[in-house]
Design a protein around this motif. Structure first.
Motif, PDB file in Angstrom:
ATOM      1  N   PRO A 464     -16.897   3.195  -4.293  1.00 12.46           N
ATOM      2  CA  PRO A 464     -15.547   3.773  -4.174  1.00 12.46           C
ATOM      3  C   PRO A 464     -15.014   3.746  -2.749  1.00 12.46           C
ATOM      4  CG  PRO A 464     -16.927   5.162  -5.556  1.00 12.46           C
ATOM      5  CD  PRO A 464     -17.835   4.139  -4.940  1.00 12.46           C
ATOM      6  N   VAL A 465     -15.882   4.035  -1.760  1.00 12.46           N
ATOM      7  CA  VAL A 465     -15.431   4.049  -0.363  1.00 12.46           C
ATOM      8  C   VAL A 465     -15.060   2.646   0.085  1.00 12.46           C
ATOM      9  CG1 VAL A 465     -16.126   4.521   2.011  1.00 12.46           C
ATOM     10  CG2 VAL A 465     -16.775   6.096   0.178  1.00 12.46           C
ATOM     11  N   ARG A 466     -15.902   1.660  -0.246  1.00 12.39           N
ATOM     12  CA  ARG A 466     -15.618   0.274   0.146  1.00 12.39           C
ATOM     13  C   ARG A 466     -14.313  -0.213  -0.478  1.00 12.39           C
ATOM     14  NH1 ARG A 466     -20.960  -0.807  -1.796  1.00 12.39           N
ATOM     15  NH2 ARG A 466     -19.984  -2.227  -3.297  1.00 12.39           N
ATOM     16  N   THR A 467     -14.162   0.064  -1.771  1.00 11.29           N
ATOM     17  CA  THR A 467     -12.978  -0.422  -2.482  1.00 11.29           C
ATOM     18  C   THR A 467     -11.716   0.246  -1.956  1.00 11.29           C
ATOM     19  OG1 THR A 467     -14.358  -0.681  -4.453  1.00 11.29           O
ATOM     20  CG2 THR A 467     -11.981  -0.797  -4.762  1.00 11.29           C
ATOM     21  N   ARG A 468     -11.796   1.530  -1.704  1.00 12.58           N
ATOM     22  CA  ARG A 468     -10.619   2.232  -1.190  1.00 12.58           C
ATOM     23  C   ARG A 468     -10.233   1.694   0.183  1.00 12.58           C
ATOM     24  NH1 ARG A 468      -9.912   8.831  -0.664  1.00 12.58           N
ATOM     25  NH2 ARG A 468      -7.943   8.792   0.479  1.00 12.58           N
ATOM     26  N   ARG A 469     -11.206   1.410   1.021  1.00 14.01           N
ATOM     27  CA  ARG A 469     -10.924   0.865   2.350  1.00 14.01           C
ATOM     28  C   ARG A 469     -10.240  -0.501   2.226  1.00 14.01           C
ATOM     29  NH1 ARG A 469     -15.964   0.750   4.340  1.00 14.01           N
ATOM     30  NH2 ARG A 469     -15.850   2.976   4.819  1.00 14.01           N
ATOM     31  N   PHE A 470     -10.723  -1.324   1.292  1.00 14.50           N
ATOM     32  CA  PHE A 470     -10.138  -2.650   1.075  1.00 14.50           C
ATOM     33  C   PHE A 470      -8.689  -2.530   0.619  1.00 14.50           C
ATOM     34  CE2 PHE A 470      -9.028  -6.001  -1.949  1.00 14.50           C
ATOM     35  CZ  PHE A 470      -9.239  -7.145  -1.192  1.00 14.50           C
ATOM     36  N   TYR A 471      -8.446  -1.666  -0.380  1.00 15.10           N
ATOM     37  CA  TYR A 471      -7.091  -1.490  -0.891  1.00 15.10           C
ATOM     38  C   TYR A 471      -6.152  -0.974   0.203  1.00 15.10           C
ATOM     39  CZ  TYR A 471      -8.537  -2.128  -5.787  1.00 15.10           C
ATOM     40  OH  TYR A 471      -8.990  -2.645  -6.965  1.00 15.10           O
ATOM     41  N   GLY A 472      -6.643  -0.029   0.993  1.00 11.29           N
ATOM     42  CA  GLY A 472      -5.816   0.545   2.046  1.00 11.29           C
ATOM     43  C   GLY A 472      -5.352  -0.505   3.040  1.00 11.29           C
ATOM     44  N   ALA A 473      -6.288  -1.393   3.443  1.00 11.79           N
ATOM     45  CA  ALA A 473      -5.933  -2.430   4.412  1.00 11.79           C
ATOM     46  C   ALA A 473      -4.908  -3.393   3.831  1.00 11.79           C
ATOM     47  CB  ALA A 473      -7.188  -3.177   4.848  1.00 11.79           C
ATOM     48  N   ARG A 474      -5.113  -3.826   2.578  1.00 12.63           N
ATOM     49  CA  ARG A 474      -4.181  -4.781   1.971  1.00 12.63           C
ATOM     50  C   ARG A 474      -2.811  -4.148   1.761  1.00 12.63           C
ATOM     51  NH1 ARG A 474      -6.720  -9.416   0.004  1.00 12.63           N
ATOM     52  NH2 ARG A 474      -4.575 -10.155  -0.130  1.00 12.63           N
ATOM     53  N   CYS A 475      -2.805  -2.867   1.396  1.00 11.23           N
ATOM     54  CA  CYS A 475      -1.536  -2.187   1.154  1.00 11.23           C
ATOM     55  C   CYS A 475      -0.760  -2.018   2.463  1.00 11.23           C
ATOM     56  CB  CYS A 475      -1.791  -0.832   0.505  1.00 11.23           C
ATOM     57  SG  CYS A 475      -0.431  -0.252  -0.506  1.00 11.23           S
ATOM     58  N   ASP A 476      -1.464  -1.697   3.546  1.00 14.20           N
ATOM     59  CA  ASP A 476      -0.799  -1.570   4.852  1.00 14.20           C
ATOM     60  C   ASP A 476      -0.141  -2.888   5.252  1.00 14.20           C
ATOM     61  OD1 ASP A 476      -1.531   1.048   5.057  1.00 14.20           O
ATOM     62  OD2 ASP A 476      -3.250   0.693   6.381  1.00 14.20           O
ATOM     63  N   GLU A 477      -0.822  -3.993   4.993  1.00 12.42           N
ATOM     64  CA  GLU A 477      -0.247  -5.300   5.315  1.00 12.42           C
ATOM     65  C   GLU A 477       1.020  -5.545   4.493  1.00 12.42           C
ATOM     66  OE1 GLU A 477      -3.361  -8.032   4.491  1.00 12.42           O
ATOM     67  OE2 GLU A 477      -4.696  -7.276   6.061  1.00 12.42           O
ATOM     68  N   GLU A 498       5.823  -7.866  -3.486  1.00 15.73           N
ATOM     69  CA  GLU A 498       4.524  -7.415  -2.983  1.00 15.73           C
ATOM     70  C   GLU A 498       3.760  -6.648  -4.057  1.00 15.73           C
ATOM     71  OE1 GLU A 498       2.909  -8.122  -0.354  1.00 15.73           O
ATOM     72  OE2 GLU A 498       4.426  -9.050   0.925  1.00 15.73           O
ATOM     73  N   THR A 499       4.475  -5.883  -4.888  1.00 18.85           N
ATOM     74  CA  THR A 499       3.811  -5.165  -5.975  1.00 18.85           C
ATOM     75  C   THR A 499       3.231  -6.148  -6.983  1.00 18.85           C
ATOM     76  OG1 THR A 499       5.361  -3.320  -5.698  1.00 18.85           O
ATOM     77  CG2 THR A 499       4.081  -3.386  -7.723  1.00 18.85           C
ATOM     78  N   ALA A 500       3.995  -7.186  -7.305  1.00 21.32           N
ATOM     79  CA  ALA A 500       3.485  -8.205  -8.223  1.00 21.32           C
ATOM     80  C   ALA A 500       2.284  -8.925  -7.626  1.00 21.32           C
ATOM     81  CB  ALA A 500       4.594  -9.207  -8.564  1.00 21.32           C
ATOM     82  N   ALA A 501       2.388  -9.277  -6.354  1.00 24.75           N
ATOM     83  CA  ALA A 501       1.290  -9.989  -5.696  1.00 24.75           C
ATOM     84  C   ALA A 501       0.055  -9.106  -5.544  1.00 24.75           C
ATOM     85  CB  ALA A 501       1.742 -10.495  -4.324  1.00 24.75           C
ATOM     86  N   SER A 502       0.270  -7.783  -5.456  1.00 21.80           N
ATOM     87  CA  SER A 502      -0.861  -6.878  -5.251  1.00 21.80           C
ATOM     88  C   SER A 502      -1.842  -6.922  -6.409  1.00 21.80           C
ATOM     89  CB  SER A 502      -0.366  -5.442  -5.052  1.00 21.80           C
ATOM     90  OG  SER A 502       0.123  -4.896  -6.272  1.00 21.80           O
ATOM     91  N   LEU A 503      -1.346  -7.287  -7.600  1.00 16.76           N
ATOM     92  CA  LEU A 503      -2.252  -7.317  -8.746  1.00 16.76           C
ATOM     93  C   LEU A 503      -3.373  -8.329  -8.543  1.00 16.76           C
ATOM     94  CD1 LEU A 503       0.282  -6.958 -11.683  1.00 16.76           C
ATOM     95  CD2 LEU A 503      -1.013  -5.200 -10.480  1.00 16.76           C
ATOM     96  N   GLU A 504      -3.108  -9.370  -7.758  1.00 18.49           N
ATOM     97  CA  GLU A 504      -4.153 -10.351  -7.470  1.00 18.49           C
ATOM     98  C   GLU A 504      -5.311  -9.688  -6.736  1.00 18.49           C
ATOM     99  OE1 GLU A 504      -4.559 -13.525  -8.155  1.00 18.49           O
ATOM    100  OE2 GLU A 504      -2.683 -13.858  -9.247  1.00 18.49           O
ATOM    101  N   TRP A 505      -5.007  -9.011  -5.602  1.00 19.93           N
ATOM    102  CA  TRP A 505      -6.116  -8.438  -4.842  1.00 19.93           C
ATOM    103  C   TRP A 505      -6.646  -7.144  -5.449  1.00 19.93           C
ATOM    104  CZ3 TRP A 505      -4.354  -3.820  -2.855  1.00 19.93           C
ATOM    105  CH2 TRP A 505      -3.016  -3.722  -2.462  1.00 19.93           C
TER     106      TRP A 505
END
Length: 886
Positions: A464-477, A498-505
């Protein structure tokens, strides 16, 4: 205002609803179309204004507009208004006009005098039964008196309450009156040009009884009920009623109830030919108004008369663009997301476009999104038409919306042959399968790789910590790219892209979650007696984003408790700014600000980004803190989480010990230990996708509101919030073209009407909703059945909450609500149990209930209507039953 006091129904101007009211305008249209409407005339709204102008009525109406329905003052004002209108003298002009119209009829003619308000028989508000009707009236004086009684009925208590519920200003309505020749009916009743129970638009439903229609309309008799298939003209069924009495005119003014003969009480009211004739009239009337109609009819001397026609307002709308020549099935996007409320036009347009764009990314052509009743529905027909895809769909839905699957099976048992045909030859099937595989193969491969990586993860508890960190970084970008747009329109469209593209990551990092779904059945196989311990593994997961948010809010409550002045202010319900000024208020504000820095982008029903985020309005959070302060325990949410975490650790140890038997024991022990870690660790990832992209919803909200503020500053909108009533292209046009404008008044009323609708889980292209579910929901005496989603049994006082923004849930109460999404979960800090109308075993509320260790039953039809706040209930999460103990 026209000075015309009366108009024949055949006059061209009689179709003007502002002049003749809704009922008379509809009758005029029917008469003009050649339908058998009894002769008559209308006393116009000019006559009403003639009566009330210069009296106390306008001032009383102004006072009424400022009151809520049900207030004692509202009832008093209603009586005063009725009295003022009844006592107003009838002008000679109006009296002469009525007398002139009556002169065209025989001297001994009897009339039916009916109210026709300007806000009556409308698509969104029928006002059925809210105003006065006077039957069997003869002579000018009696007719004038009946007209005045109808005018006064504009302010019956029920009409006042109905207008208030429908957002109609009392000062904007006025009353016309219809006067028609009385039909001494042998039989009468109502014809719905759609099935009012299932919603099916291709079935006409007829109620028929003897005498005048007041007996049927008023529910005093059990009428004959007939259903007709409009497409084939076939009578589907005819159920004979039990009419013990009929309403007949007295002949001297008024009506009376008389017994029905024994022969009539056991025979059919209508012949087959009469049924089909009436259904044909209904079809003509529906075509005339272009929507399903509620038609009041009478039969006299073998001839039908149409007495009234108005829209059937209770039907849920058919999805836009639904075909009429084949059956298609649409599933509620809102139910799937745990948020079935209506969304304003901008948000609805946004999600519809996004849905079509995402399906296109998967290589699926066409439009899968459709709008109905302010909600987004997804066309699932292609999956239902193919048995293998249907089974996959049902397997998926079993875990997230079990009642939906039962309803779909019922529908398909009856109507599978009406689905659009699919290819049957081998070559076509192979071509379709090949095309589908080529589109889905990359996704399936990614899922398999993710699943395997999760199962072999050496440190699954940190997932959960790793995944949340990953999502946070991509969302900030993504947020950075949105804000770099040069103008409002660019930034808003970038937000959607960006919302549509976010489904990829999002999916890229989420696929390992399925390792938890594989780990559980493996654990159950290796430890067949350990089901309770396996369930305990997923409790107290602090790294789950929703649990972490609740724990952080609990920390805010701890700070409040440590500062008595702050705690007292919160208990007293004081506003945030007032609380801040209390002793210790700065420490509390700092704690709340820290919470909002981390979680302020969240909200209840957050996929509707028109709704305020927590950082916009922290009031719901303060109510939850107040509930925590009211608890009779000093145990904080973190204390409770530690207790649940300790139970999970003990459960894991018991599972290891149970597996460590025999020669292969050490191997099984290590395997069970790893699978337990995989199950717990990746189960905590379940809520992260929505959490990960929720900042994009919040950013989209900010960008759209920014555009609304610009349009308000330039005078294009009255209020920045009006921007939500626009469509995406309309907003772009307004931003680009200073001369463009959009009339939002009708759209605002339509959205308010959509908010009052109860949306079905699915709806067909001909408007059918699940009949079985409707029938089950209509039995209020039975225990309430749903889906057991979190084990255990708890008794407590129910608290019905329809919106968390205004909820005060005290510790130990049972939360009863329409749905649960992440914005609701702060309420779990005080809830002892959960009951929802929407959901399944793997939807958000179920998962959070299990993590908090509270029993839950979801998918309980109409739970918020069938359970009352303050009522004591028992929630049995093992059996999926809610018992009302009081």
């Amino acid at each position: 205002m026209s000075q015309v006091s009366t108009l024949p129904l055949t006059a061209e101007r009689a179709t003007d609803g502002e002049l003749t009211g809704g009922k008379a305008a509809n009758l005029a249209r029917l008469a003009g179309a050649g339908l058998p409407v009894p002769d008559g005339f209308c006393v116009t709204t000019a006559a009403y204004h003639d009566a009330v102008d210069g009296t106390a009525v306008p001032d009383l109406v102004d006072r009424l507009d400022g009151l809520e329905p049900g207030e004692p003052d509202a009832a008093d004002l209603g009586e005063r208004l009725r009295s003022a209108i009844r006592e107003a003298p009838v002008s000679e002009r109006v009296r002469a006009a009525v007398t002139e119209q009556l002169s065209a009829f025989p001297a001994d003619a009897a009339f039916a005098v009916r109210s026709s308000a300007t806000a009556e028989d409308l698509p969104g508000a029928s006002f059925a039964g809210q105003h006065e009707t006077v039957l069997d009236v003869s002579g000018p004086e009696a007719v004038v008196a009946a007209v005045r009684a109808c005018q006064a009925s504009l302010f019956t208590d029920r009409a006042i309450a109905y207008r208030a519920r429908n957002g109609i200003d009392h000062g904007e309505v006025s009353m016309a009156v219809v006067v028609q020749e009385m039909v001494d009916a042998d039989a009468s009743g109502i014809a719905f040009t759609a099935d009012p129970v299932t919603g099916t638009r291709t079935v006409t439903t007829i109620d028929a009884g003897y005498g005048l229609g007041e007996a049927q309309v008023g529910g005093r008799v059990t009428a004959d009920t007939v259903r007709v298939d409009e497409r084939s003209g076939e009578i589907l069924d005819y159920r004979v009623g039990e009419p013990e009495q009929a309403v007949r005119p007295t002949g001297g003014g008024g009506t009376e109830r008389v017994p029905v003969s024994e022969a009539d009480s056991t025979g059919r009211v209508l012949t087959d030919d009469q049924v089909l004739t009436l259904a044909a009239y209904g079809d003509r009337i529906e075509s005339l108004f272009d929507e399903p109609q509620d038609v009041e009819w009478a039969l006299a001397d073998g001839r039908f008369h149409v007495l009234q026609a108005r829209p059937v307002t209770a039907l849920f709308p058919v999805p836009d663009g639904a075909p009429t020549d084949e059956l298609r099935v649409y599933y509620s996007f809102g139910h799937r997301q745990g948020m079935p409320d209506a969304m304003p036009p901008f948000v609805l347009d946004y999600w519809r476009r996004l849905t079509d764009e995402v399906t296109a990314q998967f290589g699926i052509p066409g439009r899968f999104g459709a709008e109905a009743g302010g909600r987004l529905y997804i066309d699932i027909t292609p999956y239902l038409a193919r048995p293998r895809l249907r089974d996959l769909l049902f397997d998926r839905f079993e875990a997230i919306d079990e009642p939906m699957v039962a309803d779909l099976r019922d529908l398909l048992d009856e109507r599978a042959d009406e689905l659009p045909p699919v290819e049957t030859d081998a070559v076509s099937r192979i071509r379709t399968a090949g095309s589908l595989c080529s589109r889905l193969a990359p996704r399936v491969a990614e899922m398999v790789v993710g699943l395997v990586s999760g199962l072999v993860d050496p440190d699954p508890l940190s997932a959960p910590v790793r995944t949340r960190r990953f999502y946070g970084a991509r969302c900030d970008e993504a947020v950075g790219r949105i804000r770099a747009g040069a103008d409002h329109d660019t930034r808003i469209r970038r937000a959607m892209n960006e919302t549509a593209a976010s489904l990829e990551w999002v999916f890229e990092e989420f696929y390992p979650f399925y390792a938890a779904m594989v780990a559980r059945p493996l654990l159950e196989r290796l430890c067949p007696d350990g089901r309770d311990d396996i369930e305990a593994l997923v409790r107290g997961i602090d790294d789950d984003p929703v649990t972490a948010m609740n724990l952080a809010l609990g920390d805010v409550a701890v700070v409040a408790r440590e500062n008595p002045a702050v705690a007292d202010a919160l208990r007293a319900g004081e506003e945030y700014e007032t609380v801040r000024r209390r002793e210790g208020g700065e420490a509390f504000a700092a704690a709340l600000d820290a919470f909002l820095d981390e979680y302020g982008f969240r909200a209840a029903g957050e996929i509707d980004f028109s709704r305020p985020r927590y950082r916009d309005d922290p009031a719901p959070l303060l109510r939850t803190v107040r509930g925590l302060l009211a608890a009779d325990t000093d145990e904080s949410p973190r204390d409770r989480s530690r207790r649940l975490r300790a139970r999970a650790t003990a459960a894991r140890e018991r599972l290891r010990s149970a597996a460590d038997t025999g020669i292969a024991g050490p191997v099984r022990r290590r395997l069970v230990d790893h699978l337990a870690a995989v199950y717990r660790g990746y189960f905590g990832v379940r809520e992260l996708p929505k959490f990960g992209i929720s900042p994009l919803f919040a950013e989209t909200r900010e960008q759209v509101l920014g555009a609304g503020e610009t349009l308000t500053e330039t005078g294009r909108l009255d209020d920045p919030e009006d921007v939500w009533l626009l469509r995406l292209d309309e907003l772009a046009t307004l931003l680009d073209d200073p001369e463009a404008s959009v009339d939002l008044s009708d759209r605002r009323r339509e959205f308010e009407r959509h908010q009052r609708l109860r949306p079905p889980r699915f709806v067909t292209s001909d408007g059918e909703v699940p009949r079985a579910r409707v029938e089950r929901a209509s039995d209020p005496s039975a225990a309430l059945a749903g889906t057991g989603a979190s084990a255990g049994v708890v008794e407590g006082v129910a608290r019905v909450v329809t919106t968390p923004a205004t909820a005060d849930l005290e510790a130990g109460e049972i939360l009863v609500c329409p749905y649960v999404d992440p914005g609701w979960t702060p309420l779990f800090l005080n809830a002892a149990g959960l009951v929802t109308e929407v959901g399944g075993r793997l939807t958000h509320g179920s998962l959070v209930a299990r993590e908090h260790g509270i029993p839950a039953v979801v998918a309980v039809d109409d739970a918020t209507a069938r359970i009352r706040s303050g009522q004591r209930v028992r929630v049995d999460g093992d059996r999926g039953i809610v018992d009302r103990l009081e």
